[in-house]
Design a protein around this motif. Sequence first.
Motif, short mmCIF file in Angstrom:
data_model
loop_
_atom_site.label_atom_id
_atom_site.label_comp_id
_atom_site.label_asym_id
_atom_site.label_seq_id
_atom_site.Cartn_x
_atom_site.Cartn_y
_atom_site.Cartn_z
N MET C 1 -12.45 7.47 -2.16
CA MET C 1 -12.75 6.01 -2.10
C MET C 1 -13.98 5.83 -1.24
N LYS C 2 -14.99 5.22 -1.83
CA LYS C 2 -16.21 5.06 -1.05
C LYS C 2 -16.09 3.88 -0.09
N SER C 3 -17.06 3.77 0.75
CA SER C 3 -17.04 2.75 1.79
C SER C 3 -17.10 1.34 1.23
N ILE C 4 -16.28 0.44 1.78
CA ILE C 4 -16.30 -0.95 1.34
C ILE C 4 -16.81 -1.79 2.49
N ILE C 13 -15.05 -3.27 -6.47
CA ILE C 13 -14.16 -2.10 -6.63
C ILE C 13 -12.86 -2.50 -7.32
N GLU C 152 -5.59 2.13 -4.40
CA GLU C 152 -6.12 1.54 -5.64
C GLU C 152 -5.08 0.62 -6.27
N GLN C 273 -6.17 5.90 4.49
CA GLN C 273 -6.98 5.39 3.37
C GLN C 273 -7.88 4.24 3.83
N ASP C 276 -10.74 5.58 5.79
CA ASP C 276 -11.71 6.26 4.91
C ASP C 276 -12.66 5.29 4.23
N CYS C 277 -12.15 4.11 3.87
CA CYS C 277 -13.05 3.19 3.16
C CYS C 277 -13.60 2.11 4.07
#
Lengths: 155, 237, 617
Positions: C1-4, C13, C152, C273, C276-277
């Motif tokens: 999961m890329k950065s938001i 996303i 997700e 999670q 991470d994002c």
Amino acid sequence: MNQKGIDKILEKHGYEDSSIIAILQDLQEEDNYLSENDLVYISENLPIPLARVYRIATFYNAFSLTPRGKYPISVCLGTACHVRGAPMVLDRLRLELGIDVGGVTEDGLFSLETVNCLGACAMGPIVVVGKDYHGQMTPAKVGSALKKYRKTSKE
Amino acid sequence: MIKFTIDGVEVEAEEGQYVLQVALDNGFDIPHLCYHEALEPYGACRLCQVEITNGNRTRLTTSCNYPALEGIDVQTSTEKVIKARKMVIELLLARSPNVSIIKELAEEYSVGTPRFKLGDDDCILCGLCERVCREIVGVEAISFLGRGSDRKVGPPLGINPQTCIGCGACAYVCPTDCIKVEENENERTIVRWERTLPMKKCKVCGRSFAPWFQLDYFGKITEGIPKDFWDKCPDCR
Amino acid sequence: MKSINTPQELEKIRKEIVGGRDPEKPCIAITSGTSARAYGSEKVIDTLRAALKKQGLTEKIDIRITGGQGFDEREPLLIVYPQDILYQQVKPKDISEIVSETLLGNRIIDRLLYKDPQTGEKIVNKDDIPFYKAQTPYIFGNNSKIDPTSIEDYFTIGGYSTLAKVLTEFSPEQVIDIIKKSDLRGRGGGGFPTGMKWESCRNAPGNKHYVICNADEGDPGAYMDRGLLEGNPHSILEGMMIGAYAIGSDEGYVYVRYEYPLASENVEKAIGQLRDCGLLGENILGTAFNFDIKVSRGGGAFICGESTALMASLEGKVGEPRAKHIHTVESGLWDQPTDLNNVETWANVPLIINKGVDWYTSIGTEGSKGTKIFSLVGKVKNTGLVEVPMGMTIKEIVYDIGGGIAGNGTLKAVQTGGPSGGAIPASLIDMPVDYDKLKEVGSMMGSGGMIVMDDKTCMVDIARYFMNFLKDESCGKCTTCREGTRRMYEVLDAITQGEGKDGDIELLEELSWIVAEGSLCALGQTAPNPVLSTIRYFRDEYEAHIKEKRCPAGVCKALITYSIDEENCTGCGACKKVCPVEAITGEKKELHTIDPDKCIRCGACIAACNFDAVKVA
């Protein structure tokens, strides 16, 4: 546990006094109980007074200061399980194993504990053996439930 | 100065003081067992409960750890307070029927034979011993162990606390006198913890005056004191 | 999961994920929380995976592993989408049939459907099942839509859009105002107005504010929080983040009880999670809001559900409560202003902000708004977690949702509020679940445990049970709680052993008074409730035990005898076989007898007898 292992745990928690509960949990997870030697080592190396270590270790139910059986048995005594007959299951286990709550069988195979609700009330009465949950337990089913572990152990 | 009333009498307190201490200073005899003015209040024995009105709320609460606040009203002998006191005494007496201070309280408050099975533990779990060891002496050799009805106080391994310096402060503060200290020419024993330590003899007068281990500890935690200070007893210094 | 990094990126996303999923694509959801795993759900899942692989269907059919979906009694539940067919108590051996018949053949397997015990009808869709029909699962219902380990999935149900809205459109004070207006009350049992708590905490001086999620759910028989934490951990974290923003906190803790390893694991995963994002950390969604959360595990102590004890435990100490005249919102964790809320309370927060105050306050009663999740357990047919609007009656919950009494007993009482609560007799169950009304009858809402008891439940034994629990869980500090609960237990134990005396009830009432009045914390202060409520409504049972040495419900071992009914006994010997103390004698096909001196009333013979021949008197 060997000293290197304990050092790793202490490091993981940054040698913080306030992480003593988590430190003891990690140790308990590995060895299934907390030995005097290990607790003395922690006291000397965290460092933290030994009296404080034992205060924590004897207050919280998660910790055992004596070795547990190969298959620790936990009988749930939550209200729902109680209403469905858990005390009778416990009595039957006492009889079958020949030990009381807090004890270990002579062959070291089983130890007996009670727990005040595992949160799996729909399948009560519940008995946990090792990591297995046995639901809808009755006094009559106790013998056969234990058989599987006795057999596995022999192999 | 903080002004409030106890049993209708106006009293004054300093910031940070607790109601029980102010009451005792002013001659109000509120019974208490787990309080000592040199230590942090703990609120375990529940004997010092009084009724305190703060604003429009009145509640039964321990006075040892209730802060002195402007305008509060403290009642030390209402019916509720006395009823609570009597029951606490009865519970303590049932646990420790041989302790003289509890027997005296029972007599004072007309508490008869307890209605429960009598125990024989002289320790009432007030915690003064572990508090003085931790807060004042700084050694923390003993602590509470277990919880609930199995709670007790003692050395981590059951006997002979390894860091205990044999100072006897625990025995000094114990309200029930259940921690005994025995001494002879050569040794001091804190009986309840089964801790025996060899005594050091004064270089001048020759009498035993303190355990080696204790003097060692004091030497470590103090600065700028010449080593031979610890070789003489307090009388000869 | 890329950065938001912004709300816009979050929406992008979300759209991508939703867009990339075909709502018509076949999917099989299987429950696999702690209860389902205990029933072997993991094996079912493995078998399904293998079966799909064998048939080359792995790409064509999705598998979604969910947390509990409420009807724990019938787990593992397997739901086939998009048809929405619910199969219950699925075993590994059912999988091949499910694959061939339902997935490939589009046929429903009758025997795996829920059967309505009243009408005998087989029901296909989850929402038509009586257990689910009467519920309003605004919060718990999401468990069925997501895999709790997938952020997700959480995005697809709108996850974190409420947080984004809050961070960009509302000031902290506005958020507090919304929660105040919603009348949300603490779901941990205290029922304290949440908005007021948040406001006091925000206004308390101090440059460090903490938020805590109390997941030390200790009431035996209550596991709502476990269901939420295992099944939808992100919903709680989102609630905490909104609360932290409102209060001005940058550090939060989730304190999970030791006995919930899966819940702890799923929360840790969710936090990982988020980090991470970038949804946890600094400048969340591009705003000035910084926040991080840690999980702390309890050590196995009921008292750590009490807020000051919990905070002591977080600080690495024993769970000894502290005097309450210092409020934790002003001086809590590490003496800093701290807001502590229960898991379910946090889960309500995104819902309230998302749907609005008007919607939320239209549910429930005057004094209790919104829904409540209960664990409906005990002698009830349909055991599990249920979410109902406040104000629904206990009767409706036990009968309409619970299906009534299990076995052939009659309803005697419903116990709510755990060890701090009370028993509500059958005569009063037409009452609404409401914070204040439950207090009036001598019980309380509590965290949500609802234990159904029938005529074979001895209420004196229940009082003894709770006192036994409390005397062990008491931290032991206060003379009144420690000695008082122990002595109450001794009196109750004596009564159940046939050694009760005249005056025991009055003695229990006196002890109840001093334990409640003289103890520092809520454990002691509410400890007498189960005893007082059972004396209030079932005094006759106490008197039977004391005066007649009789246990009307047939439970207290010292007061009952087992015997074999001549009429029903077939002489099959099943009872003799299982008797652990050889108390039963009898020849094949002849009436068996139990030696009352040897019999230990363990119940093994009752369980073994297929002819209902063992009688308890």
